[in-house]
Design a protein around this motif. Structure first.
Motif, PDB file in Angstrom:
ATOM      1  N   SER A  18       0.817  -1.206   0.000  1.00  0.00           N
ATOM      2  CA  SER A  18       0.000   0.000   0.000  1.00  0.00           C
ATOM      3  C   SER A  18       0.853   1.260   0.000  1.00  0.00           C
ATOM      4  CB  SER A  18      -0.939  -0.007   1.196  1.00  0.00           C
ATOM      5  OG  SER A  18      -0.187  -0.110   2.369  1.00  0.00           O
ATOM      6  N   GLU A  19       2.010   1.200   0.678  1.00  0.00           N
ATOM      7  CA  GLU A  19       2.905   2.362   0.701  1.00  0.00           C
ATOM      8  C   GLU A  19       3.486   2.591  -0.698  1.00  0.00           C
ATOM      9  OE1 GLU A  19       6.268   2.039   3.384  1.00  0.00           O
ATOM     10  OE2 GLU A  19       7.187   3.784   2.437  1.00  0.00           O
ATOM     11  N   PHE A  20       3.860   1.493  -1.346  1.00  0.00           N
ATOM     12  CA  PHE A  20       4.379   1.585  -2.720  1.00  0.00           C
ATOM     13  C   PHE A  20       3.302   2.193  -3.623  1.00  0.00           C
ATOM     14  CE2 PHE A  20       5.901  -1.225  -6.545  1.00  0.00           C
ATOM     15  CZ  PHE A  20       6.592  -0.141  -7.086  1.00  0.00           C
ATOM     16  N   ALA A  21       2.064   1.658  -3.517  1.00  0.00           N
ATOM     17  CA  ALA A  21       0.969   2.158  -4.368  1.00  0.00           C
ATOM     18  C   ALA A  21       0.709   3.633  -4.115  1.00  0.00           C
ATOM     19  CB  ALA A  21      -0.299   1.342  -4.115  1.00  0.00           C
ATOM     20  N   SER A  22       0.693   4.036  -2.856  1.00  0.00           N
ATOM     21  CA  SER A  22       0.356   5.447  -2.606  1.00  0.00           C
ATOM     22  C   SER A  22       1.496   6.367  -3.035  1.00  0.00           C
ATOM     23  CB  SER A  22      -0.093   5.689  -1.161  1.00  0.00           C
ATOM     24  OG  SER A  22       0.958   5.395  -0.298  1.00  0.00           O
ATOM     25  N   ASP A  23       2.742   5.916  -2.912  1.00  0.00           N
ATOM     26  CA  ASP A  23       3.866   6.731  -3.409  1.00  0.00           C
ATOM     27  C   ASP A  23       3.819   6.857  -4.934  1.00  0.00           C
ATOM     28  OD1 ASP A  23       4.895   7.267  -0.936  1.00  0.00           O
ATOM     29  OD2 ASP A  23       6.507   5.771  -1.025  1.00  0.00           O
ATOM     30  N   SER A  30       1.507  14.135  -9.842  1.00  0.00           N
ATOM     31  CA  SER A  30       2.100  15.473  -9.724  1.00  0.00           C
ATOM     32  C   SER A  30       2.291  16.099 -11.118  1.00  0.00           C
ATOM     33  CB  SER A  30       3.427  15.315  -8.987  1.00  0.00           C
ATOM     34  OG  SER A  30       4.301  16.321  -9.316  1.00  0.00           O
ATOM     35  N   SER A  31       2.340  17.441 -11.177  1.00  0.00           N
ATOM     36  CA  SER A  31       2.515  18.085 -12.494  1.00  0.00           C
ATOM     37  C   SER A  31       3.910  17.745 -13.064  1.00  0.00           C
ATOM     38  CB  SER A  31       2.318  19.594 -12.392  1.00  0.00           C
ATOM     39  OG  SER A  31       3.210  20.096 -11.443  1.00  0.00           O
ATOM     40  N   ARG A  32       4.905  17.602 -12.176  1.00  0.00           N
ATOM     41  CA  ARG A  32       6.209  17.074 -12.615  1.00  0.00           C
ATOM     42  C   ARG A  32       6.295  15.655 -12.079  1.00  0.00           C
ATOM     43  NH1 ARG A  32      11.053  21.157 -12.273  1.00  0.00           N
ATOM     44  NH2 ARG A  32      10.206  22.861 -13.498  1.00  0.00           N
ATOM     45  N   LYS A  33       6.084  14.702 -12.943  1.00  0.00           N
ATOM     46  CA  LYS A  33       5.975  13.313 -12.475  1.00  0.00           C
ATOM     47  C   LYS A  33       7.310  12.798 -11.915  1.00  0.00           C
ATOM     48  CE  LYS A  33       2.181  11.761 -15.467  1.00  0.00           C
ATOM     49  NZ  LYS A  33       1.771  12.991 -16.118  1.00  0.00           N
ATOM     50  N   SER A  34       7.204  12.002 -10.865  1.00  0.00           N
ATOM     51  CA  SER A  34       8.417  11.418 -10.278  1.00  0.00           C
ATOM     52  C   SER A  34       8.074  10.080  -9.623  1.00  0.00           C
ATOM     53  CB  SER A  34       9.018  12.368  -9.234  1.00  0.00           C
ATOM     54  OG  SER A  34       8.139  12.501  -8.156  1.00  0.00           O
ATOM     55  N   LEU A  35       9.123   9.262  -9.448  1.00  0.00           N
ATOM     56  CA  LEU A  35       8.999   8.011  -8.690  1.00  0.00           C
ATOM     57  C   LEU A  35      10.191   7.954  -7.749  1.00  0.00           C
ATOM     58  CD1 LEU A  35       8.000   5.607 -11.638  1.00  0.00           C
ATOM     59  CD2 LEU A  35       6.530   6.246  -9.698  1.00  0.00           C
ATOM     60  N   LYS A  36       9.981   7.447  -6.532  1.00  0.00           N
ATOM     61  CA  LYS A  36      11.073   7.449  -5.544  1.00  0.00           C
ATOM     62  C   LYS A  36      12.141   6.418  -5.905  1.00  0.00           C
ATOM     63  CE  LYS A  36       8.431   9.131  -1.655  1.00  0.00           C
ATOM     64  NZ  LYS A  36       8.001   8.914  -0.282  1.00  0.00           N
ATOM     65  N   SER A  37      13.405   6.853  -5.839  1.00  0.00           N
ATOM     66  CA  SER A  37      14.484   5.953  -6.270  1.00  0.00           C
ATOM     67  C   SER A  37      14.609   4.717  -5.376  1.00  0.00           C
ATOM     68  CB  SER A  37      15.814   6.701  -6.352  1.00  0.00           C
ATOM     69  OG  SER A  37      16.148   7.238  -5.109  1.00  0.00           O
ATOM     70  N   LYS A  38      14.069   4.769  -4.159  1.00  0.00           N
ATOM     71  CA  LYS A  38      14.190   3.578  -3.297  1.00  0.00           C
ATOM     72  C   LYS A  38      13.446   2.385  -3.911  1.00  0.00           C
ATOM     73  CE  LYS A  38      10.348   4.455  -0.112  1.00  0.00           C
ATOM     74  NZ  LYS A  38       9.907   4.516   1.265  1.00  0.00           N
ATOM     75  N   TYR A  39      12.508   2.646  -4.829  1.00  0.00           N
ATOM     76  CA  TYR A  39      11.750   1.542  -5.430  1.00  0.00           C
ATOM     77  C   TYR A  39      12.487   0.860  -6.590  1.00  0.00           C
ATOM     78  CZ  TYR A  39       7.975   3.091  -2.440  1.00  0.00           C
ATOM     79  OH  TYR A  39       7.228   3.416  -1.326  1.00  0.00           O
ATOM     80  N   ASN A 236       4.381  -2.839 -12.861  1.00  0.00           N
ATOM     81  CA  ASN A 236       3.533  -3.825 -13.558  1.00  0.00           C
ATOM     82  C   ASN A 236       3.343  -5.077 -12.719  1.00  0.00           C
ATOM     83  OD1 ASN A 236       3.343  -2.098 -15.694  1.00  0.00           O
ATOM     84  ND2 ASN A 236       4.752  -3.195 -17.042  1.00  0.00           N
ATOM     85  N   THR A 237       4.463  -5.609 -12.215  1.00  0.00           N
ATOM     86  CA  THR A 237       4.400  -6.873 -11.477  1.00  0.00           C
ATOM     87  C   THR A 237       3.671  -6.725 -10.146  1.00  0.00           C
ATOM     88  OG1 THR A 237       6.621  -7.221 -12.331  1.00  0.00           O
ATOM     89  CG2 THR A 237       5.859  -8.829 -10.730  1.00  0.00           C
ATOM     90  N   GLU A 238       4.046  -5.698  -9.394  1.00  0.00           N
ATOM     91  CA  GLU A 238       3.540  -5.629  -8.016  1.00  0.00           C
ATOM     92  C   GLU A 238       2.234  -4.869  -7.874  1.00  0.00           C
ATOM     93  OE1 GLU A 238       6.567  -4.608  -5.102  1.00  0.00           O
ATOM     94  OE2 GLU A 238       8.063  -5.702  -6.254  1.00  0.00           O
ATOM     95  N   LEU A 239       1.967  -3.958  -8.811  1.00  0.00           N
ATOM     96  CA  LEU A 239       0.758  -3.133  -8.656  1.00  0.00           C
ATOM     97  C   LEU A 239      -0.229  -3.322  -9.807  1.00  0.00           C
ATOM     98  CD1 LEU A 239       2.364   0.249  -7.418  1.00  0.00           C
ATOM     99  CD2 LEU A 239       1.507  -1.654  -6.057  1.00  0.00           C
ATOM    100  N   LYS A 276      -3.739  -1.187 -11.852  1.00  0.00           N
ATOM    101  CA  LYS A 276      -4.885  -1.848 -11.213  1.00  0.00           C
ATOM    102  C   LYS A 276      -5.002  -1.554  -9.707  1.00  0.00           C
ATOM    103  CE  LYS A 276      -7.065  -6.364 -11.124  1.00  0.00           C
ATOM    104  NZ  LYS A 276      -6.734  -7.756 -10.933  1.00  0.00           N
ATOM    105  N   SER A 277      -3.870  -1.708  -8.966  1.00  0.00           N
ATOM    106  CA  SER A 277      -3.948  -1.515  -7.503  1.00  0.00           C
ATOM    107  C   SER A 277      -4.340  -0.101  -7.132  1.00  0.00           C
ATOM    108  CB  SER A 277      -2.601  -1.771  -6.839  1.00  0.00           C
ATOM    109  OG  SER A 277      -2.115  -2.974  -7.171  1.00  0.00           O
ATOM    110  N   ILE A 278      -4.074   0.838  -8.015  1.00  0.00           N
ATOM    111  CA  ILE A 278      -4.438   2.228  -7.723  1.00  0.00           C
ATOM    112  C   ILE A 278      -5.851   2.500  -8.266  1.00  0.00           C
ATOM    113  CG2 ILE A 278      -3.747   4.662  -8.067  1.00  0.00           C
ATOM    114  CD1 ILE A 278      -0.848   3.694  -8.316  1.00  0.00           C
ATOM    115  N   GLY A 279      -6.247   1.687  -9.251  1.00  0.00           N
ATOM    116  CA  GLY A 279      -7.580   1.839  -9.835  1.00  0.00           C
ATOM    117  C   GLY A 279      -7.695   3.092 -10.677  1.00  0.00           C
TER     118      GLY A 279
END
Ligand code: AVI
Length: 334
Positions: A18-23, A30-39, A236-239, A276-279
């Motif tokens: 759920s933390e991964f999905a919400s991040d 966001s208007s400037r899209k980003s993903l956290k590097s820890k993932y 793709n795999t996890e969410l 899917k997990s975010i819907g």
């Protein structure tokens, strides 16, 4: 506690989906899209990062290992008394082996607390270490760093035969993946958990010519590109994401003003991707970027200022000949 593998291990923390999905949702909304590097670091990502470290263009790992090879004796000597080693983000503990040899020569045996979120890598590496170094006592801790240090300290203080003096390692220039505020709060957290006589060894990648950096993050074999794109495969795999990784391109460059290498994933077409997990579906315009990583490059002055701000004193800077990489040996101010 002794785990299934017969190796001493403390705590196992699995990343909450759920933390991964919400991040991911927050980053892509966001208007400037980003993903956290820890993932980046699922099983494939960790494997790809190991491959990056072997690429000729990625000097970071090699130089740090060279410095450790040449200066391990100095580091071991700086410890003076017997120490216990705590390593943050230990991964496969490859470079740390160099240090073990010298510390073991000085003190005969060593308690080693590798802390990593990846439980599987931790167990694999600790098993190998135990068979390669009979006098090394590894205690695997799969946890975040702050809780991991507390658990290691607790273990140390409850056993009279385990040396109290700590040598904390944070290698590989992972501190470069934090912005200034994150780096400060990380170091403040460490300072709080360290005694005056403890030591902290941190790898900092230094500022250098942009072409060296651009080449290092755009290796010919395409490992960094695969590492970057794997973030989408992981979603793709996890969410249950529907990313077509062929419709995104790896883009990495040195931003001289910010003194950092930036990694992005660029959408090569207008597209909509459902997760899917975010819907929800997310829109990407042609040429739009998802910012996936910053890797800050430091000067020696910035390292001193950062340490100073966090109540740490720079004891020694162990720098390679080309002045590309620095292993800073720090301790809490007296
Ligand atoms: C883990 N970290 C220090 C690496 C870096 O250089 O910032 C991650 C990396 N990203 C692309 N290549 C390597």
């Amino acid at each position: 506690m002794t785990g299934r593998h017969g190796i001493h291990e403390i705590n196992k923390s699995e990343l909450q989906v759920s933390e991964f999905a919400s991040d991911v949702e927050a980053g892509l909304s966001s208007s400037r899209k980003s993903l956290k590097s820890k993932y980046f670091y699922d099983k494939t990502g960790s494997y790809l990062f190991e491959q990056i470290c072997l690429q000729p263009e990625y000097y970071v790992t090699r130089l740090e290992a060279d410095i450790l090879m040449e200066r391990s004796l100095d580091i071991a000597d700086a410890c003076q008394d017997q120490v216990s080693v705590i390593e943050l983000g230990s991964g496969n503990s490859c470079k740390t082996r160099i240090l073990f040899r010298h510390i073991l020569e000085r003190q005969g045996s060593l308690y080693y607390f590798p802390i990593d979120v990846s439980h599987s890598i931790l167990i694999e590496s600790v098993q190998k270490l135990s068979s390669d170094f009979p006098n090394l006592y590894p205690v695997a801790i799969s946890s975040d760093y702050a809780a991991g240090i507390d658990q290691a300290t607790d273990f140390i203080t409850k056993r009279y035969h385990v040396p109290c003096r700590k040598l904390v390692l944070f290698l590989g220039s992972s501190i470069g993946n934090f912005d200034l505020y994150e780096a400060r709060s990380f170091l403040n957290m460490l300072t709080e958990k360290m005694e005056k006589t403890d030591l902290l060894l941190i790898g900092f990648d230094l500022q250098k010519k942009p072409n060296v950096l651009n080449t290092a993050y755009n290796d010919q074999a395409g490992m960094t590109a695969r590492f970057n794109l794997n973030m989408l495969s992981r979603i793709n795999t996890e969410l249950g994401g529907e990313f077509d990784t062929k419709k995104f391109e790896h883009h990495a460059f040195y931003n001289e003003d910010m003194k950092r290498v930036e990694m992005h994933l660029i959408s090569t077409t207008d597209q909509q991707v459902y997760i899917k997990s975010i819907g929800k579906s997310f829109n990407f315009g042609e040429g739009e970027s998802i910012h996936t990583e910053n890797s800050y490059k430091y000067s020696l002055e910035q390292i001193r200022d950062l340490a100073d701000y966090c109540g740490l004193e720079v004891k020694t800077n162990l720098v390679d000949e080309k002045k590309w990489f620095n292993l800073a040996l720090l301790s809490p101010m007296g």
